[in-house]
Each structure stands twice: as C-alpha cells, then as structure tokens.
Write a protein that holds these residues in place. Structure first.
Motif, short mmCIF file in Angstrom:
data_model
loop_
_atom_site.label_atom_id
_atom_site.label_comp_id
_atom_site.label_asym_id
_atom_site.label_seq_id
_atom_site.Cartn_x
_atom_site.Cartn_y
_atom_site.Cartn_z
N LEU A 128 -10.18 2.01 -4.77
CA LEU A 128 -11.27 1.56 -3.92
C LEU A 128 -11.10 2.07 -2.50
O LEU A 128 -12.08 2.44 -1.84
CB LEU A 128 -11.36 0.03 -3.93
N ALA A 129 -9.86 2.12 -2.01
CA ALA A 129 -9.61 2.66 -0.67
C ALA A 129 -10.11 4.10 -0.56
O ALA A 129 -10.73 4.48 0.44
CB ALA A 129 -8.12 2.58 -0.34
N ASP A 130 -9.87 4.89 -1.60
CA ASP A 130 -10.33 6.28 -1.59
C ASP A 130 -11.85 6.35 -1.56
O ASP A 130 -12.44 7.22 -0.90
CB ASP A 130 -9.80 7.02 -2.81
N GLY B 245 -8.59 -13.50 -9.69
CA GLY B 245 -7.33 -13.32 -9.00
C GLY B 245 -7.05 -11.88 -8.65
O GLY B 245 -6.73 -11.54 -7.51
N HIS B 246 -7.20 -10.98 -9.63
CA HIS B 246 -6.87 -9.58 -9.41
C HIS B 246 -7.84 -8.90 -8.46
O HIS B 246 -7.44 -8.14 -7.58
CB HIS B 246 -6.85 -8.82 -10.75
N ASN B 247 -9.15 -9.14 -8.63
CA ASN B 247 -10.12 -8.42 -7.80
C ASN B 247 -9.92 -8.70 -6.32
O ASN B 247 -9.91 -7.78 -5.50
CB ASN B 247 -11.55 -8.81 -8.18
N ASP B 248 -9.77 -9.96 -5.96
CA ASP B 248 -9.72 -10.30 -4.54
C ASP B 248 -8.46 -9.74 -3.86
O ASP B 248 -8.51 -9.29 -2.72
CB ASP B 248 -9.79 -11.81 -4.35
N GLU B 249 -7.34 -9.72 -4.58
CA GLU B 249 -6.13 -9.12 -4.03
C GLU B 249 -6.27 -7.60 -3.95
O GLU B 249 -5.87 -6.97 -2.96
CB GLU B 249 -4.92 -9.50 -4.88
N HIS B 250 -6.84 -7.00 -4.99
CA HIS B 250 -7.07 -5.56 -5.03
C HIS B 250 -7.96 -5.14 -3.87
O HIS B 250 -7.67 -4.15 -3.17
CB HIS B 250 -7.71 -5.20 -6.38
N GLU B 251 -9.03 -5.87 -3.63
CA GLU B 251 -9.97 -5.50 -2.58
C GLU B 251 -9.34 -5.67 -1.20
O GLU B 251 -9.55 -4.84 -0.30
CB GLU B 251 -11.25 -6.31 -2.70
N THR B 252 -8.58 -6.74 -1.02
CA THR B 252 -7.89 -6.94 0.25
C THR B 252 -6.96 -5.77 0.55
O THR B 252 -6.95 -5.23 1.67
CB THR B 252 -7.10 -8.26 0.22
N ALA B 253 -6.18 -5.37 -0.43
CA ALA B 253 -5.27 -4.24 -0.25
C ALA B 253 -6.03 -2.95 0.04
O ALA B 253 -5.62 -2.14 0.89
CB ALA B 253 -4.38 -4.07 -1.49
N ALA B 254 -7.15 -2.74 -0.67
CA ALA B 254 -7.94 -1.53 -0.49
C ALA B 254 -8.52 -1.43 0.92
O ALA B 254 -8.50 -0.36 1.54
CB ALA B 254 -9.06 -1.48 -1.52
N LEU B 255 -9.03 -2.54 1.43
CA LEU B 255 -9.62 -2.52 2.77
C LEU B 255 -8.56 -2.26 3.83
O LEU B 255 -8.80 -1.56 4.83
CB LEU B 255 -10.36 -3.83 3.04
N LYS B 256 -7.35 -2.79 3.62
CA LYS B 256 -6.27 -2.51 4.57
C LYS B 256 -5.93 -1.02 4.57
O LYS B 256 -5.71 -0.42 5.63
CB LYS B 256 -5.04 -3.34 4.20
#
Length: 425
Positions: free
Chosen positions: A289-291, A318-329
């Motif tokens: 998602l970051a890419d 659980g997985h989506n919200d952590e994944h998205e947080t990491a991606a935005l960072k």
C-alpha cells in the motif's frame, strides 16, 4: 500529440445511495456529525449468523422512477447504480443530448456484481436446472443475464446514452477506486471527454454475508449496532458489511470549463500495487500500500507534506488497520503523524466494491467544506495504530489535497489523490 499538455481531469457531479439515505446530502450530514447508519440486518433472517448487523439502504425503486418491470430486471446493485448515476449527471449540469455520445464513457466497479439476483435464483431454482437455464415456467428472465456484472455499467450507459468505452471493474474491495482510476485514464488518454465512474454493491444476502462470516472478517459485536464497527480501536473485531453506490462525473478540464461547469475537485494521481502474498492476508509492514500511495504522489507531483487529509480504508479488522498504519508511515514519513486520517466505514459500513467510490465523494466534500469526518467508535485507540485517526468528532480543517486508500482481497492496493479546484493553495 507530441508536446501537448496533459489532459487534466475534474469532478463535476456526485451521486450516492448509502445507508445514510438517498443522495450526497444525507450521506455527508451523517458522517460529518459522527452518526451511524449501521443496524440489525432486516433483509433476511440473520439469527444464526456470526455477524447480525449491516449498513442497509432504505430504498424503494419505484419511488426513484424505476418501474416494476425494470426493477425485476435490475437487482439492487443495478438499481443503486441507476439512481446514483442519475443524481451525479443532474449535479454536473451536463446536457447529454448536446454532447457527442461517442465521447462519453462509463466505468463502474463492483466486487460481487449482481450477487443478490444470483442468490435469489440459486435458492429457488436449483432443483430444476433446465428451468433455471430458461428462466422457469413463468418466463421471468435467465439467471445468467441477471447475474452478469456488466449490467451495472450497461444501465448507466443506457441512461447517459454513452457510446464510448463502457467497463465494469471487479477488483474486490478496490473496485470503486479502480473504476474511477480507469475513468481518469480514459480521459487522460483521449478516449473520452466525460466518464461516469463509481461503484455499486448490494451484498446483503445470506450467501455473501455467510462467506464473510466464514473467514471471521465480520464483527460479532452484539451490543448497540451503531457501535459495531470500530476502526483502529483496541477492541475492534471485524468489519460491518454494507450496500451502497457512489458515482462521480469525470470531465476533461477544458471541456468542463468551456461549458461553464462547477468544478468540485480535480483528480491528481492514482497508484496501484498488489502484494502477490495471500488471498486475504496482508503483509504487516504495509509496503504494498505504501508503494501505491507513493506512486499516486509521484504521478500527481505532490509532496507528502502537502496531503491535508487521508480517507483511510479502515475496515476495523485487526490486520487491515495495522497494515494501513504501517503503510502510511512508510509512504508519508513524518507527515503521517500530523495529517488527519479517518475511516467513514465506522458509520456506513464496508460497501466492498462501492466503498472507494463513496469515500472519494467524502473526499470531494471534505475539500468543498474544509471539514473532516471523524472515525466513530474510536474510544480506546490501539497502540499499534498510533496516528491521528480523528476520533469521534469531525474537525474543521483546510483540505486542498485528499488521499483515499483501499485494499482488496488478493493483496490489491489502490491510492487516489484528489485536489481542490484550481489547485487550492
């Protein structure tokens, strides 16, 4: 043509059918105040289901100009698309009778297509496969034609008289975003001057909801339905399925200017990636998602520090919200910690292939009003989701550039940047 200026794409019309009501007005009023349209499922008996809540639309096709015969031919996804597209066209002020039909395109997204028709037919007709194939003794249509997702785009094309490119995009939960992105590309590439684009989904059927239950993606919360969807909260336990449609009228900027259209927003850039990892799983670091976000920023020639608002995918799994947080960072760097971010799924649920389309509408309205909708039910933020997710109460905030993100099964990732008319700042 070599040396020609790139064709810019603007938004001139919006239309929506959502659990908040019919039209963009009720939708915006509900989400900006942090209210919820999620309720107990009433369209079928969900007593034995894990998840018993949904974002249902109160929708009477005849009240919106769809006669009984047409309502039978079109299942709910088609009906929603028809009404939302009609609203968007009216909002745009386009006189379609005076516009070249071969310069009008349609790009609609749907994850499950016309699943309600298919569910209806399989529940009632599978005991006689020959009768099912012929439409039965009552001659009321063939299930194949009723189940084809292409009808969702065809009904919009017929309404608009569109004789340009007409497509249905089915990329799971990124379908609405991807359909709009495809519409932008059609205009940028010179294949159309107007594209009616968006998404429509009517997944509230026993087959569709039980499929989500089976992978434990949906919320089992049994308290107040309005509190069931809790993105980025420590106590979140899954998404809430919803039905909806969102449609945007996209136009080539010069054409819109020449006819004196009111421009609501400009489409700045799109990014797409896939993780090639797992059908439903997400890589924790969020690099896919970051890419996609970084591709959208690069295409738009926008710096991360210029992003004023992020409308997050925010499903409350659980997985989506952590994944998205990491991606935005990863994608936004230090800006990720200061930019306001919210998930409107907390209030209207997850409309699968239509979600991205209604979320782009929310971005356009945030730009128009300089208001950011909150993330409802975010009482106890997950320490792993440590960004500014605008809990509970909407916020006044100048918004010239909005980022909308989406994730879909199969690891599909999409990001779209939308800007204020004329460049805002």
């Amino acid at each position: 043509m070599s040396g020609a200026a790139p064709r810019r794409v603007v938004v001139t019309g919006l239309g929506a059918v959502t659990p908040a009501g019919i039209g963009t007005g009720p939708f915006w009023d509900l989400i900006i105040h942090g209210d919820s349209a999620i309720r107990k499922i009433s369209c079928f008996d969900a007593t034995e289901f894990r998840s018993k809540v949904a974002g249902e639309c109160d929708f009477d096709p005849q009240a919106h100009g769809i006669d009984p015969a047409e309502a039978h031919r079109l299942d709910r996804a088609g009906q929603f698309a028809y009404v939302a597209a009609r609203q968007a066209i009216a909002d745009s002020g386009l006189d379609l009778d005076r516009f070249p039909k071969d310069r009008i395109g349609v790009s609609m997204g749907s994850a499950l297509g016309r699943v309600s028709s298919f569910d209806h037919w399989t529940a009632r007709r599978t005991t006689n496969r020959f009768a099912m194939a012929l439409g039965g003794a009552d001659g009321r249509g063939r299930p194949l034609s009723e189940a084809e997702p292409s009808v969702i785009a065809q009904v919009v094309a017929q309404q608009a008289g569109a004789r340009g490119p007409v497509r249905v995009v089915s990329n799971g939960c990124t379908s609405g975003l991807d359909a709009v992105s495809h519409g932008v590309q059609l205009i940028e590439d010179g294949q159309a001057d107007v594209v009616i684009a968006g998404g429509s989904e009517a997944p509230l059927t026993p087959v569709a909801v039980s499929s989500m239950d089976a992978i434990r993606a949906t919320s089992a919360y049994d308290g107040d339905p309005a509190e069931a969807c809790r993105p980025f909260d420590r106590n979140r336990d899954g998404m809430v399925v919803a039905e909806a449609a969102g449609v945007l009228v996209l136009e080539e900027a010069g054409s819109a200017r020449n006819r004196g259209a009111v421009v609501l927003a400009e489409m700045l850039g799109c990014g797409h990636r896939a993780n090639a990892h797992h059908m439903t799983g997400l890589e924790a670091e969020g690099s896919d998602l970051a890419d996609a976000v970084q591709e959208a920023l690069h295409t738009a020639k926008v710096a991360a520090d210029d992003v004023d608002y992020v409308n997050a995918h925010g499903t409350a799994t659980g997985h989506n919200d952590e994944h998205e947080t990491a991606a935005l960072k990863q994608a936004l760097g230090s800006r990720a910690f200061t930019v306001p971010i919210s998930s409107i799924k907390s209030m209207v649920g997850h409309a699968l292939g239509a979600a991205g389309a209604i979320e782009l509408i929310a971005c356009a309205m945030a730009i128009r009003d300089n208001l950011i909708p909150p993330t409802a039910n975010l009482y106890d933020p997950d320490p792993k989701c440590d960004l500014d997710y605008v809990p509970l109460i909407g916020r006044e905030h100048r918004t010239d550039i909005a980022l909308c993100t989406g994730s879909g099964f199969g690891g599909l990732q999409t990001a779209i940047l939308m800007g204020a008319p004329g460049g805002g700042r």
